[in-house]
Design an enzyme around this catalytic site. Structure first.
Site, PDB file in Angstrom:
ATOM      1  N   GLY A  58       0.782  -1.237   0.000  1.00 44.57           N
ATOM      2  CA  GLY A  58       0.000   0.000   0.000  1.00 44.57           C
ATOM      3  C   GLY A  58       0.808   1.278   0.000  1.00 44.57           C
ATOM      4  O   GLY A  58       1.802   1.414  -0.718  1.00 44.57           O
ATOM      5  N   LYS A  65      -7.997   7.952  14.304  1.00 45.91           N
ATOM      6  CA  LYS A  65      -7.404   8.911  13.372  1.00 45.91           C
ATOM      7  C   LYS A  65      -7.303  10.300  14.013  1.00 45.91           C
ATOM      8  O   LYS A  65      -6.329  11.035  13.790  1.00 45.91           O
ATOM      9  CB  LYS A  65      -8.210   8.976  12.073  1.00 45.91           C
ATOM     10  CG  LYS A  65      -8.204   7.678  11.269  1.00 45.91           C
ATOM     11  CD  LYS A  65      -6.814   7.235  10.862  1.00 45.91           C
ATOM     12  CE  LYS A  65      -6.829   6.011   9.962  1.00 45.91           C
ATOM     13  NZ  LYS A  65      -5.477   5.504   9.683  1.00 45.91           N
ATOM     14  N   TYR A 111     -16.850   5.145   9.428  1.00 46.87           N
ATOM     15  CA  TYR A 111     -15.419   5.442   9.355  1.00 46.87           C
ATOM     16  C   TYR A 111     -15.047   6.649  10.228  1.00 46.87           C
ATOM     17  O   TYR A 111     -14.671   6.492  11.382  1.00 46.87           O
ATOM     18  CB  TYR A 111     -14.950   5.634   7.902  1.00 46.87           C
ATOM     19  CG  TYR A 111     -13.451   5.494   7.800  1.00 46.87           C
ATOM     20  CD1 TYR A 111     -12.865   4.268   7.487  1.00 46.87           C
ATOM     21  CD2 TYR A 111     -12.599   6.554   8.103  1.00 46.87           C
ATOM     22  CE1 TYR A 111     -11.495   4.112   7.464  1.00 46.87           C
ATOM     23  CE2 TYR A 111     -11.225   6.406   8.079  1.00 46.87           C
ATOM     24  CZ  TYR A 111     -10.673   5.184   7.757  1.00 46.87           C
ATOM     25  OH  TYR A 111      -9.316   5.026   7.752  1.00 46.87           O
TER      26      TYR A 111
END
Length: 391
Positions: free
Chosen positions: A45, A237, A228
């Site tokens: 990735g 996050k 999310y």
């Protein structure tokens, strides 16, 4: 195949994939970037793309850290193993320094191995990319194993998702997080380990003057935010992004910098596991390809380096101090079109309105399959070593 995981990987496909990414970076010209780079989470990735861009865009010496399964007789390695074997071969052939360490990047032991390697071979590093995507972390201080969860917060989330193997669109309900789900997810996927890496390197005087560190994050669309950005992973996050400011403060005496780069939605092993996201990505791919805006991991990271990190000028950030390389995904016209398609999407029309084929191809590419130019009828040897790692 088992669900969203492919149980095998193809060494030749992985090698071709890596070569394609290298050729792309070389085609874009040199980047006046960092010369000694540590990539934590370097084998797939965005992490792999960062290592390739550093090496073949800026002629950097790279150290890669990852946790991958080596091959055994009759059993293939994990994809990141073959990616790294191919990367190291290409780097060494080009006269570039490249060494790798395979193990649990969350552990003190692996941090110490990396410290010794940098001390011995490079002296210092000037760029640290943090791109770990593990669902589990054993905390090095407490010994407790924490598991992250992908859940909404506060209420059940119900929306459409797609089985990208069959193209079947169905409604899915995800139960909200309970008890310590948020805390565990933050411990695994937040910024604590990133900060520990920087502390460990700095305490050994391994960070060059002006050193920079970048971690990767994602925000995404209003369509996915319940599961999310407003869910448990979003809390992690948020923590990661807050940690960037703490690290920047620690690096001030070195004239160092710390950033979070918000990247676009792409097919990864991690994103394939999140309900709703595969449907969103396949509609996004369709929209961005139609507008000539689509980027994969390597295009994203090459642009991040060339147009954001290493321009020689001020690094542009948003109101929360984040680098935005998801700018094309989040364009108003792109998001509006994806939202329109979302309302129309069903099992019958998905092959017309979504790029399900592109999603599938990218997914198989992760494991070295369906890569153009590879003869899958030909025998291949699963026993591929990584030059710098002796198992």
């Amino acid at each position: 195949m088992r669900g969203f995981i492919c149980l095998t990987a193809h060494p030749d496909g992985a090698a071709q994939n890596v070569k394609n990414q290298i050729e792309y970076v070389k085609s874009k010209g040199k980047i006046d970037g960092a010369k000694k780079v540590l990539v934590i989470g370097a084998s797939t990735g965005f992490g792999l793309a960062s290592r390739i861009t550093s090496a073949f865009g800026s002629d950097a010496a790279t150290v890669g850290v990852f946790f991958e399964k080596p091959p055994a007789e009759g059993k293939t390695a994990s994809p990141g193993w073959y990616n790294t074997a191919a990367f190291e071969k290409e780097a060494h052939d080009a006269g570039l320094y490249a060494k790798s360490i395979n193990g649990d990047a969350f552990s003190d032991e692996i941090k110490q191995q990396v410290i010794e390697l940098i001390k011995t071979d490079l002296g210092q590093v000037d760029l640290i990319i943090y791109s770990l995507a593990s669902p589990v972390r054993t905390h090095p201080k407490t010994g407790v194993t924490h598991r992250s969860v992908l859940k909404p917060i506060g209420q059940v989330f119900t929306n459409n998702t797609v089985d990208f193997h069959t193209g079947k669109v169905s409604e899915i309900s995800i139960q909200p997080s309970a008890d310590d789900d948020i805390e565990n997810t933050v411990i695994v996927m937040g910024g604590e380990d990133w900060s520990m890496w920087i502390d460990a390197l700095k305490s050994e005087n391994l960070l060059a003057d002006g050193a920079m560190t970048v971690a990767y994050s994602y925000i995404g669309s209003s369509l996915t935010e319940a599961v999310y950005r407003n869910g448990t992973i979003g809390k992690a996050k948020d923590h990661l992004e807050a940690t960037a400011f703490e690290i920047a403060e620690k690096l001030k005496d070195l004239n160092g910098k710390a950033y979070v780069s918000v990247n676009k939605a792409l097919v990864t092993q991690a994103s394939s596991a999140i309900p709703v996201i595969p449907l969103y990505i396949s509609l996004l791919y369709q929209t961005m390809k139609a507008k000539g805006l689509h980027e994969g991991c390597i295009e994203q990271i090459q642009r991040l380096y060339q147009e954001r990190l290493f321009t020689g000028g001020e690094i542009p950030v948003d109101e929360k101090g984040r680098i935005r390389i998801d700018d094309l995904e989040m364009r108003e016209d792109v998001q509006r079109r994806v939202a329109e398609l979302w309302e129309q999407a069903n099992s019958d029309n998905l092959s017309e309105i979504a790029d399900l084929e592109g999603y599938r191809k990218d997914f198989y590419n992760l494991f070295g399959f369906d890569v153009e130019g590879v003869d899958y009828e030909k025998d291949t040897d699963e026993q591929v070593p990584i030059p710098s790692i002796s198992e």
